[in-house]
Scaffold this motif. Structure first.
Motif, PDB file in Angstrom:
ATOM      1  N   LEU A   1     -34.226  56.392  79.217  1.00 40.37           N
ATOM      2  CA  LEU A   1     -33.337  57.428  78.699  1.00 40.37           C
ATOM      3  C   LEU A   1     -34.058  58.297  77.691  1.00 40.37           C
ATOM      4  O   LEU A   1     -34.759  57.795  76.814  1.00 40.37           O
ATOM      5  CB  LEU A   1     -32.132  56.785  78.020  1.00 40.37           C
ATOM      6  CG  LEU A   1     -31.193  56.036  78.941  1.00 40.37           C
ATOM      7  CD1 LEU A   1     -30.134  55.335  78.138  1.00 40.37           C
ATOM      8  CD2 LEU A   1     -30.603  56.950  79.950  1.00 40.37           C
ATOM      9  N   GLY A   2     -33.867  59.580  77.807  1.00 43.88           N
ATOM     10  CA  GLY A   2     -34.431  60.504  76.836  1.00 43.88           C
ATOM     11  C   GLY A   2     -35.911  60.774  77.035  1.00 43.88           C
ATOM     12  O   GLY A   2     -36.508  61.545  76.302  1.00 43.88           O
ATOM     13  N   ASN A   3     -36.537  60.140  78.012  1.00 49.25           N
ATOM     14  CA  ASN A   3     -37.957  60.337  78.233  1.00 49.25           C
ATOM     15  C   ASN A   3     -38.198  61.709  78.847  1.00 49.25           C
ATOM     16  O   ASN A   3     -37.600  62.058  79.850  1.00 49.25           O
ATOM     17  CB  ASN A   3     -38.484  59.233  79.155  1.00 49.25           C
ATOM     18  CG  ASN A   3     -39.985  59.185  79.179  1.00 49.25           C
ATOM     19  OD1 ASN A   3     -40.659  60.165  78.858  1.00 49.25           O
ATOM     20  ND2 ASN A   3     -40.505  58.044  79.560  1.00 49.25           N
ATOM     21  N   LYS A   4     -39.111  62.464  78.280  1.00 49.92           N
ATOM     22  CA  LYS A   4     -39.374  63.821  78.751  1.00 49.92           C
ATOM     23  C   LYS A   4     -40.620  63.886  79.619  1.00 49.92           C
ATOM     24  O   LYS A   4     -41.002  64.941  80.070  1.00 49.92           O
ATOM     25  CB  LYS A   4     -39.566  64.757  77.545  1.00 49.92           C
ATOM     26  CG  LYS A   4     -38.400  64.752  76.595  1.00 49.92           C
ATOM     27  CD  LYS A   4     -37.458  65.857  76.911  1.00 49.92           C
ATOM     28  CE  LYS A   4     -36.445  66.019  75.799  1.00 49.92           C
ATOM     29  NZ  LYS A   4     -35.120  65.747  76.170  1.00 49.92           N
ATOM     30  N   VAL A   5     -41.297  62.753  79.832  1.00 50.27           N
ATOM     31  CA  VAL A   5     -42.542  62.767  80.597  1.00 50.27           C
ATOM     32  C   VAL A   5     -42.354  62.068  81.928  1.00 50.27           C
ATOM     33  O   VAL A   5     -41.404  61.321  82.133  1.00 50.27           O
ATOM     34  CB  VAL A   5     -43.692  62.103  79.803  1.00 50.27           C
ATOM     35  CG1 VAL A   5     -43.985  62.870  78.545  1.00 50.27           C
ATOM     36  CG2 VAL A   5     -43.389  60.660  79.498  1.00 50.27           C
ATOM     37  N   ASN A   6     -43.294  62.325  82.829  1.00 49.33           N
ATOM     38  CA  ASN A   6     -43.312  61.684  84.145  1.00 49.33           C
ATOM     39  C   ASN A   6     -44.286  60.514  84.130  1.00 49.33           C
ATOM     40  O   ASN A   6     -45.043  60.323  83.177  1.00 49.33           O
ATOM     41  CB  ASN A   6     -43.704  62.702  85.212  1.00 49.33           C
ATOM     42  CG  ASN A   6     -42.668  63.805  85.350  1.00 49.33           C
ATOM     43  OD1 ASN A   6     -41.470  63.568  85.175  1.00 49.33           O
ATOM     44  ND2 ASN A   6     -43.116  65.010  85.634  1.00 49.33           N
ATOM     45  N   ASN A   7     -44.272  59.728  85.201  1.00 52.27           N
ATOM     46  CA  ASN A   7     -45.167  58.584  85.370  1.00 52.27           C
ATOM     47  C   ASN A   7     -45.077  57.608  84.190  1.00 52.27           C
ATOM     48  O   ASN A   7     -46.057  57.327  83.517  1.00 52.27           O
ATOM     49  CB  ASN A   7     -46.617  59.050  85.563  1.00 52.27           C
ATOM     50  CG  ASN A   7     -46.788  59.779  86.868  1.00 52.27           C
ATOM     51  OD1 ASN A   7     -46.225  59.386  87.878  1.00 52.27           O
ATOM     52  ND2 ASN A   7     -47.547  60.862  86.852  1.00 52.27           N
TER      53      ASN A   7
ATOM     54  N   GLU B   1     -41.829  57.779  88.580  1.00 58.72           N
ATOM     55  CA  GLU B   1     -42.721  58.904  88.850  1.00 58.72           C
ATOM     56  C   GLU B   1     -42.253  60.182  88.172  1.00 58.72           C
ATOM     57  O   GLU B   1     -43.050  60.931  87.629  1.00 58.72           O
ATOM     58  CB  GLU B   1     -42.825  59.139  90.369  1.00 58.72           C
ATOM     59  CG  GLU B   1     -43.412  57.964  91.135  1.00 58.72           C
ATOM     60  CD  GLU B   1     -44.885  57.728  90.854  1.00 58.72           C
ATOM     61  OE1 GLU B   1     -45.589  58.697  90.525  1.00 58.72           O
ATOM     62  OE2 GLU B   1     -45.318  56.562  90.948  1.00 58.72           O
ATOM     63  N   LYS B   2     -40.945  60.395  88.248  1.00 62.35           N
ATOM     64  CA  LYS B   2     -40.431  61.665  87.747  1.00 62.35           C
ATOM     65  C   LYS B   2     -39.055  61.437  87.145  1.00 62.35           C
ATOM     66  O   LYS B   2     -38.246  60.700  87.699  1.00 62.35           O
ATOM     67  CB  LYS B   2     -40.335  62.667  88.905  1.00 62.35           C
ATOM     68  CG  LYS B   2     -39.896  64.044  88.487  1.00 62.35           C
ATOM     69  CD  LYS B   2     -39.878  64.994  89.671  1.00 62.35           C
ATOM     70  CE  LYS B   2     -39.407  66.341  89.157  1.00 62.35           C
ATOM     71  NZ  LYS B   2     -38.941  67.192  90.196  1.00 62.35           N
ATOM     72  N   ARG B   3     -38.807  62.068  86.049  1.00 59.58           N
ATOM     73  CA  ARG B   3     -37.498  62.004  85.418  1.00 59.58           C
ATOM     74  C   ARG B   3     -36.484  62.656  86.349  1.00 59.58           C
ATOM     75  O   ARG B   3     -36.690  63.766  86.840  1.00 59.58           O
ATOM     76  CB  ARG B   3     -37.546  62.748  84.084  1.00 59.58           C
ATOM     77  CG  ARG B   3     -36.208  62.880  83.410  1.00 59.58           C
ATOM     78  CD  ARG B   3     -36.369  63.770  82.177  1.00 59.58           C
ATOM     79  NE  ARG B   3     -35.094  64.276  81.759  1.00 59.58           N
ATOM     80  CZ  ARG B   3     -34.551  64.013  80.585  1.00 59.58           C
ATOM     81  NH1 ARG B   3     -35.184  63.252  79.738  1.00 59.58           N
ATOM     82  NH2 ARG B   3     -33.392  64.513  80.264  1.00 59.58           N
ATOM     83  N   ILE B   4     -35.374  61.956  86.579  1.00 57.93           N
ATOM     84  CA  ILE B   4     -34.317  62.483  87.445  1.00 57.93           C
ATOM     85  C   ILE B   4     -33.179  62.921  86.536  1.00 57.93           C
ATOM     86  O   ILE B   4     -32.393  62.099  86.057  1.00 57.93           O
ATOM     87  CB  ILE B   4     -33.863  61.434  88.478  1.00 57.93           C
ATOM     88  CG1 ILE B   4     -35.068  60.954  89.283  1.00 57.93           C
ATOM     89  CG2 ILE B   4     -32.789  62.002  89.382  1.00 57.93           C
ATOM     90  CD1 ILE B   4     -34.795  59.773  90.182  1.00 57.93           C
ATOM     91  N   ASN B   5     -33.107  64.216  86.301  1.00 58.92           N
ATOM     92  CA  ASN B   5     -32.144  64.770  85.347  1.00 58.92           C
ATOM     93  C   ASN B   5     -30.706  64.452  85.710  1.00 58.92           C
ATOM     94  O   ASN B   5     -29.891  64.222  84.819  1.00 58.92           O
ATOM     95  CB  ASN B   5     -32.334  66.286  85.212  1.00 58.92           C
ATOM     96  CG  ASN B   5     -33.572  66.625  84.413  1.00 58.92           C
ATOM     97  OD1 ASN B   5     -33.957  65.884  83.519  1.00 58.92           O
ATOM     98  ND2 ASN B   5     -34.205  67.724  84.759  1.00 58.92           N
TER      99      ASN B   5
END
Length: 193
Positions: free
Chosen positions: A58-64, A100-104
């Motif tokens: 939660l709240g993570n703005k980066v990928n991987n 892999e990628k943040r899913i908004n």
């Protein structure tokens, strides 16, 4: 402050707990429940995920981002560890999932369910422990009652199969008593039959 989120309502009612910072997470670690699953980015504070783990931070703005999951009882806390820091009793019980990628849309859906509370985690844990103890005591009482009833039933069945009640002096009649009734042999045989 602890944040509560409802996750995956379509597959069950799961709750995600997340401390505001490492101090709140420390309390979540201390008063966790055996059914809890912990998920966290190893570079940040742990997040308590009750019952079911969601592979995202939660709240993570980066990928991987790697997210580590383990059951609460596998968390190892020693006196030398910093606040919010944990280790593991059994590394084989630890799973790592790469996001892999943040899913908004997932983050937005979870944020819509977000509730902030300042819970008394110790009191909640003590209440659950007391309820579990009461339930165990009730089960033990019921088990004891069933065992006592089974024992009485076995004793009754044994008494029914036993000959000890057949040869009781009060139920016996002597030949002298029979002769004193002045019944004929035929009447005595009819009484017997």
């Amino acid at each position: 402050m602890v944040f509560y989120f409802k996750a995956r309502p379509d597959s069950g009612d799961y709750t995600i707990f997340m401390g505001l910072d490492k101090h709140e997470n420390e309390e979540l670690i201390k008063y966790g429940f055996i059914e809890d699953i912990w998920g966290f980015d190893p570079t940040s504070s742990p997040t308590k995920v009750e019952v079911h783990a969601i592979p995202m931070r939660l709240g993570n703005k980066v990928n991987n981002v790697d997210v580590v999951y383990t059951p609460w009882q596998n968390l190892k806390k020693t006196a030398s560890m910093e606040v919010g820091q944990v280790g593991f009793h059994n590394p084989k019980m630890v799973r790592t999932v790469r996001v892999e990628k943040r899913i908004n849309e997932i983050v937005n859906r979870l944020n819509k369910t977000k509730v902030e509370r300042k819970p008394d985690l110790k009191a909640e844990r003590e209440a659950v422990n007391a309820a579990e103890r009461a339930e165990r005591k009730q089960h033990l009482r019921e088990k004891k009652r069933r065992e006592d009833l089974e024992k009485l039933d076995k004793e009754r069945q044994a008494d029914l199969r036993s000959y000890k009640n057949l040869m009781v002096a009060e139920k016996m009649t002597s030949n002298k008593e029979i002769a004193s009734t002045n019944k004929s042999l035929q009447e005595l045989e009819e009484d017997f039959m």
